[in-house]
Design an enzyme around this catalytic site. Structure first.
Site, mmCIF file in Angstrom:
data_model
loop_
_atom_site.group_PDB
_atom_site.id
_atom_site.type_symbol
_atom_site.label_atom_id
_atom_site.label_comp_id
_atom_site.label_asym_id
_atom_site.label_seq_id
_atom_site.Cartn_x
_atom_site.Cartn_y
_atom_site.Cartn_z
ATOM 1 N NE ARG A 98 55.992 -6.399 -33.828
ATOM 2 C CZ ARG A 98 55.907 -7.981 -33.534
ATOM 3 N NH1 ARG A 98 56.987 -7.423 -32.951
ATOM 4 N NH2 ARG A 98 55.448 -8.618 -34.465
ATOM 5 N N GLY A 99 52.790 -8.443 -31.474
ATOM 6 C CA GLY A 99 52.520 -9.450 -31.916
ATOM 7 C C GLY A 99 51.195 -10.090 -31.649
ATOM 8 C CB ALA A 100 48.843 -12.081 -32.539
ATOM 9 C CG ASP A 155 47.971 -9.673 -36.323
ATOM 10 O OD1 ASP A 155 48.856 -9.832 -37.151
ATOM 11 O OD2 ASP A 155 47.873 -9.229 -35.210
ATOM 12 C CG ASN A 165 50.576 -12.121 -40.339
ATOM 13 O OD1 ASN A 165 50.520 -11.649 -39.149
ATOM 14 N ND2 ASN A 165 51.622 -11.930 -41.015
#
Lengths: 360, 360
Positions: free
Chosen positions: A53-55, A241, A251
């Site tokens: 996860r995490g853009a 994001d 975000n």
């Protein structure tokens, strides 16, 4: 960054074996577990279920997912189908489509027999690009932290939401990159970590900061306002994001509330993300699609049972209606500045334009 | 109000037996369980552990706790000691000290042999006073809800934080009293319910609303801002634990963030509470003591296991630092109006003064 003192990254590529290993973030902070991704389906699954996860890390994982897929079918049709599968995993983070477009553009230009090998090289390049971007974000953001003037008697104290640390990237992080740059250089810092319901990514942040030896304290999301209002926070640092052309920022859900509190208290709210997070096709935040996730993310809470084994409890019955948007949009007017690998600029159309390319 | 269709209250007194029964809110929403309170220690325990919670109900329970205690020792020293024990249970809700002062003032004026019986009568009077106040709050607040103008295609939709319903009072509720008054009278309403970490009182609210047949949807605390910003909420209704003389309001942690979002979106933020919640001794919110509770409220989450039995999981290790303030202060400037049993008034020194006494 470090896990138990050993340098590592969140994704490890093995081109010879045609696979990658990713750090399973659904097992953290309780267990360090690596997941083998050796099929397109496994790559899509890892992103959808938030094992990664995490853009920025979603982008890098998607790039490697294309490489894994190209090992089986590198035809034009095969590559397009793989990109479509990966693009459908999560809608908000634009780094995902950025990475897929870059992979497709590169591979379709090569003759078929060379595509599989070029796919690994290009995915590696995207991963290295991400590490370089994170490092540059840390360098650009560090002076912002050195400029903070906490009251006598306590170190500078920043608040971060969700996880925008090295777990959200290939290495170094985005919002936390300046924290690491500054603490590596000897600045004393304390980090307030919001729990980040419903997925509790704050627990990842607390684990990550502890691994790096940075002092932090976990708080309920509800406590962020009172902490900021009462002068216990000197700045808020968050990732993104997707950043719209006008500086509006999508975000993790809850970011908007922190930004409101920053404005009310007169402290800065900084958004830190690689330029690949900017989507000039979204003129404002209103154009950004907001992912709605399963209500069970609120209904069921995961953790460890008394014996230390992974377990979960249901706190809401299945029939209780739940609405679970994963992101929110923070209007540009609430953001003090945006930081990318190209520098620091205001959250304006002109600022965002400069942040995509660096200084003219 | 109703539990499984049967009218009830949150506290049932049995003066002949010298005890009360309280609905155990730590067992809800999973189980309807009544706890017998037949000693001073049990009364203090019920308040401290939040078997009973909500500022008005804390006050009523403390009053009955004095009656229970007076049955064993109604001497001046005994009553003072009992009041001191109960006053020490929780620091923020001022209804607690209001009820204790009222009990002490009444009982110390009576000869010793009559005090035990007067204690039950006075506690009953405080409970009836609370029900009457809640009913009046509902009547004063209902027109505010009828005035809301939702967009075409959906009913008026209000957002509430924590639980300020009938579970937080003896009956009827505070913030939810107008919701019940309006829906009883046929108005269609929908309620957004914030989870309210770390104690998840939103789950109590969802259960309570469902028992009354009012449609509601549970959301993460983080989602409140985006819902308000995007026009899906017409008003925010919250209770209060203490209202300062200038209109600043201490309420469940996270209230301040919702009020900021209301101002940013231009929708009303109403605070509803009995006049006993007003503390003119606190000139501003800065004078209100904010309770800090155990960090394990964040570290451990309670619910049901797969077999439907009460269970819990640890989501953060015991050594992870946690800061857990239970309340925050919302500045008066963010509050549209305050509603007590005496009417509706702005959150100003003059308004608060009128709300204590009713119209001159």
């Amino acid at each position: 960054m470090l896990i138990d003192g050993v340098a590592t990254r969140t994704v490890r590529a093995d081109p010879a074996a045609g696979l990658i290993e990713v750090l399973d973030q659904t097992a953290l902070p309780h267990q360090v577990r690596w997941v083998v991704v050796d099929t397109l389906a496994a790559a899509a699954h890892a992103i959808t279920t938030m094992q990664v996860r995490g853009a920025p890390l979603i982008g890098a994982t998607a790039a490697y997912g294309m490489a894994v897929a190209a090992g089986r079918d590198a035809s034009d049709a095969g590559l397009h189908a793989a990109a479509a599968t990966l693009a459908a995993t999560r809608p908000t983070a634009v780094n995902l489509s950025w990475a897929l477009h870059r992979m497709l553009g590169r591979l379709l230009a090569e003759p078929l027999p060379d595509r599989a090998i070029w796919a690994w090289r290009e995915a590696d390049a995207i991963a290295e690009h991400d590490v370089a971007a994170s490092t540059a974000i840390g360098a650009h953001g560090e002076p912002l932290l050195r400029r903070l003037r906490p009251p006598a008697g306590r170190p500078a104290s920043v608040l971060t939401h969700c996880n925008a640390g090295w777990l959200a990237t290939v290495d170094r992080g985005t919002a936390l990159a300046p924290v690491y740059a500054a603490t590596d250089a000897g600045l004393e810092l304390h980090v307030w970590v919001s729990e980040t319901r419903p997925r509790n990514q704050g627990l990842l942040t607390a684990w990550e900061l502890d691994q790096q030896g940075v002092p932090c304290t976990v708080i309920a999301d509800n406590a962020c306002g009172e902490l900021i209002r009462s002068g216990q926070v000197d700045a808020v640092l968050v990732g993104a994001d997707r950043i719209a052309a006008n500086g509006d920022v999508a975000n993790k859900i809850g970011t908007y509330l922190k930004a409101l509190a920053c404005v009310d208290a007169g402290i800065p709210c900084y958004v830190l993300a690689p330029a690949s997070t900017i989507d000039i096709g979204s003129l404002t935040g209103a154009a950004i699609p907001i992912e709605e996730r399963d209500g069970d993310e609120l209904r069921v809470v995961h953790g460890l049972d008394a014996a230390g084994e992974a377990s979960s409890v249901r706190q809401l019955a299945a029939e209780v209606p739940v609405y679970n948007p994963a992101f929110d949009v923070t209007p540009a007017r609430l953001i003090t500045a945006i930081v990318t690998e190209h520098g620091v600029a205001p959250a304006t159309t002109d600022g965002v334009s400069r942040l995509m390319r660096g200084p003219a």
